[in-house]
Design an enzyme around this catalytic site. Structure first.
Site, mmCIF file in Angstrom:
data_model
loop_
_atom_site.group_PDB
_atom_site.id
_atom_site.type_symbol
_atom_site.label_atom_id
_atom_site.label_comp_id
_atom_site.label_asym_id
_atom_site.label_seq_id
_atom_site.Cartn_x
_atom_site.Cartn_y
_atom_site.Cartn_z
ATOM 1 N N ASP A 85 -34.796 -26.484 38.088
ATOM 2 C CA ASP A 85 -34.940 -25.733 36.834
ATOM 3 C C ASP A 85 -36.099 -24.748 36.958
ATOM 4 O O ASP A 85 -37.158 -25.075 37.494
ATOM 5 C CB ASP A 85 -35.181 -26.705 35.677
ATOM 6 C CG ASP A 85 -34.933 -26.058 34.330
ATOM 7 O OD1 ASP A 85 -33.953 -26.419 33.664
ATOM 8 O OD2 ASP A 85 -35.730 -25.171 33.944
ATOM 9 N N ILE A 86 -35.892 -23.531 36.454
ATOM 10 C CA ILE A 86 -36.903 -22.465 36.564
ATOM 11 C C ILE A 86 -38.124 -22.755 35.683
ATOM 12 O O ILE A 86 -39.215 -22.237 35.939
ATOM 13 C CB ILE A 86 -36.263 -21.099 36.203
ATOM 14 C CG1 ILE A 86 -37.004 -19.951 36.852
ATOM 15 C CG2 ILE A 86 -36.127 -20.892 34.707
ATOM 16 C CD1 ILE A 86 -36.257 -18.623 36.805
ATOM 17 N N ASN B 275 -27.420 -31.180 26.769
ATOM 18 C CA ASN B 275 -27.509 -30.581 25.436
ATOM 19 C C ASN B 275 -26.169 -29.964 25.073
ATOM 20 O O ASN B 275 -25.498 -29.367 25.910
ATOM 21 C CB ASN B 275 -28.604 -29.507 25.410
ATOM 22 C CG ASN B 275 -29.997 -30.091 25.539
ATOM 23 O OD1 ASN B 275 -30.299 -31.124 24.947
ATOM 24 N ND2 ASN B 275 -30.845 -29.451 26.322
ATOM 25 N N GLY C 234 -30.490 -27.368 21.033
ATOM 26 C CA GLY C 234 -31.205 -26.255 21.669
ATOM 27 C C GLY C 234 -30.531 -25.756 22.928
ATOM 28 O O GLY C 234 -31.154 -25.040 23.724
ATOM 29 N N GLN C 235 -29.255 -26.112 23.143
ATOM 30 C CA GLN C 235 -28.544 -25.627 24.342
ATOM 31 C C GLN C 235 -28.658 -24.106 24.423
ATOM 32 O O GLN C 235 -28.254 -23.398 23.500
ATOM 33 C CB GLN C 235 -27.066 -26.033 24.321
ATOM 34 C CG GLN C 235 -26.329 -25.592 25.591
ATOM 35 C CD GLN C 235 -24.808 -25.874 25.542
ATOM 36 O OE1 GLN C 235 -24.276 -26.279 24.513
ATOM 37 N NE2 GLN C 235 -24.146 -25.649 26.656
ATOM 38 N N HIS D 126 -24.323 -28.437 31.953
ATOM 39 C CA HIS D 126 -25.337 -28.810 32.948
ATOM 40 C C HIS D 126 -25.981 -30.128 32.572
ATOM 41 O O HIS D 126 -26.262 -30.393 31.415
ATOM 42 C CB HIS D 126 -26.401 -27.718 33.120
ATOM 43 C CG HIS D 126 -26.982 -27.205 31.841
ATOM 44 N ND1 HIS D 126 -26.326 -26.314 31.034
ATOM 45 C CD2 HIS D 126 -28.169 -27.456 31.239
ATOM 46 C CE1 HIS D 126 -27.074 -26.033 29.979
ATOM 47 N NE2 HIS D 126 -28.202 -26.724 30.073
ATOM 48 N N HIS E 275 -29.345 -32.074 32.939
ATOM 49 C CA HIS E 275 -30.765 -32.026 33.306
ATOM 50 C C HIS E 275 -31.116 -33.371 33.925
ATOM 51 O O HIS E 275 -30.745 -34.424 33.373
ATOM 52 C CB HIS E 275 -31.650 -31.881 32.061
ATOM 53 C CG HIS E 275 -31.521 -30.605 31.316
ATOM 54 N ND1 HIS E 275 -32.417 -29.574 31.464
ATOM 55 C CD2 HIS E 275 -30.622 -30.179 30.395
ATOM 56 C CE1 HIS E 275 -32.076 -28.582 30.652
ATOM 57 N NE2 HIS E 275 -31.002 -28.913 29.985
HETATM 58 P P1 5GP Z 1 -30.342 -25.896 27.985
HETATM 59 O O1 5GP Z 1 -31.389 -25.582 26.959
HETATM 60 O O2 5GP Z 1 -29.180 -24.929 27.888
HETATM 61 O O3 5GP Z 1 -29.907 -27.320 27.950
HETATM 62 O O4 5GP Z 1 -31.027 -25.732 29.391
HETATM 63 C C1 5GP Z 1 -30.993 -24.577 30.156
HETATM 64 C C2 5GP Z 1 -31.970 -24.772 31.294
HETATM 65 O O5 5GP Z 1 -31.739 -23.766 32.250
HETATM 66 C C3 5GP Z 1 -33.433 -24.671 30.873
HETATM 67 O O6 5GP Z 1 -34.118 -25.863 31.250
HETATM 68 C C4 5GP Z 1 -33.942 -23.449 31.627
HETATM 69 O O7 5GP Z 1 -35.280 -23.578 32.062
HETATM 70 C C5 5GP Z 1 -32.964 -23.334 32.784
HETATM 71 N N1 5GP Z 1 -32.773 -21.974 33.246
HETATM 72 C C6 5GP Z 1 -32.532 -20.872 32.481
HETATM 73 N N2 5GP Z 1 -32.381 -19.791 33.250
HETATM 74 C C7 5GP Z 1 -32.521 -20.196 34.539
HETATM 75 C C8 5GP Z 1 -32.486 -19.494 35.805
HETATM 76 O O8 5GP Z 1 -32.262 -18.295 35.902
HETATM 77 N N3 5GP Z 1 -32.685 -20.258 36.918
HETATM 78 C C9 5GP Z 1 -32.928 -21.600 36.856
HETATM 79 N N4 5GP Z 1 -33.118 -22.230 38.020
HETATM 80 N N5 5GP Z 1 -32.958 -22.272 35.692
HETATM 81 C C10 5GP Z 1 -32.772 -21.583 34.552
#
Ligand code: 5GP
Ligand code: ZN
Length: 114
Positions: A30-31, A87, A93-94, A100, A102
């Site tokens: 994760d970034i 999520n 907060g998705q 995905h 986590h």
């Molecule tokens: P969500 O909130 O949709 O469950 O999680 C999305 C996740 O994707 C977040 O933890 C966010 O940090 C990660 N993320 C968003 N953009 C990127 C990206 O460009 N590269 C990587 N490696 N992770 C990302």
């Protein structure tokens, strides 16, 4: 899907730190990590969320579970423990509409989550 961020990561149009790749799924760091170890496991097919999973996706779901375990071992969090989070929708907060998992570990995690 052409304008999906995670589909672009799968196609390597956007760089990421990929830690595992199989025929049907990819794992990458994760970034914006929320724990010392934070990686994501995604299917290569575009499913916008867990709510789109059908019976036909059974083997892909099992493959992702195996990848979670494999990378958890690789990152040395299998023994100490880890949490898997999915999520879905506004209240969760998705942010990225591509299914995905986590996987978070490397520190004591609070329960219940916020
Ligand atoms: P969500 O909130 O949709 O469950 O999680 C999305 C996740 O994707 C977040 O933890 C966010 O940090 C990660 N993320 C968003 N953009 C990127 C990206 O460009 N590269 C990587 N490696 N992770 C990302
Ligand atoms: Zn996608």
């Amino acid at each position: 899907m052409t304008d999906c961020l995670f589909c672009k990561i799968i196609k390597k149009e956007i760089p990421s730190e990929i830690v595992f790749e199989s025929e049907n799924a990819v794992a990458f760091m994760d970034i914006n990590p929320q724990a010392p170890v934070h990686f994501l496991v995604i299917p290569k097919i575009h499913l916008s969320s867990i709510t789109k999973v059908e019976k036909e996706h059974g083997s892909i779901m099992a493959e992702m579970a195996r990848i979670i375990n494999e990378v958890a071992k690789q990152k040395n969090i299998e023994k100490s423990g880890f949490r898997v989070v999915v999520n879905h929708g506004k209240d969760s907060g998705q942010a990225v509409p591509h299914l995905h998992f986590h996987v978070l570990g490397g520190r004591k995690l609070k329960w219940p989550p916020g």
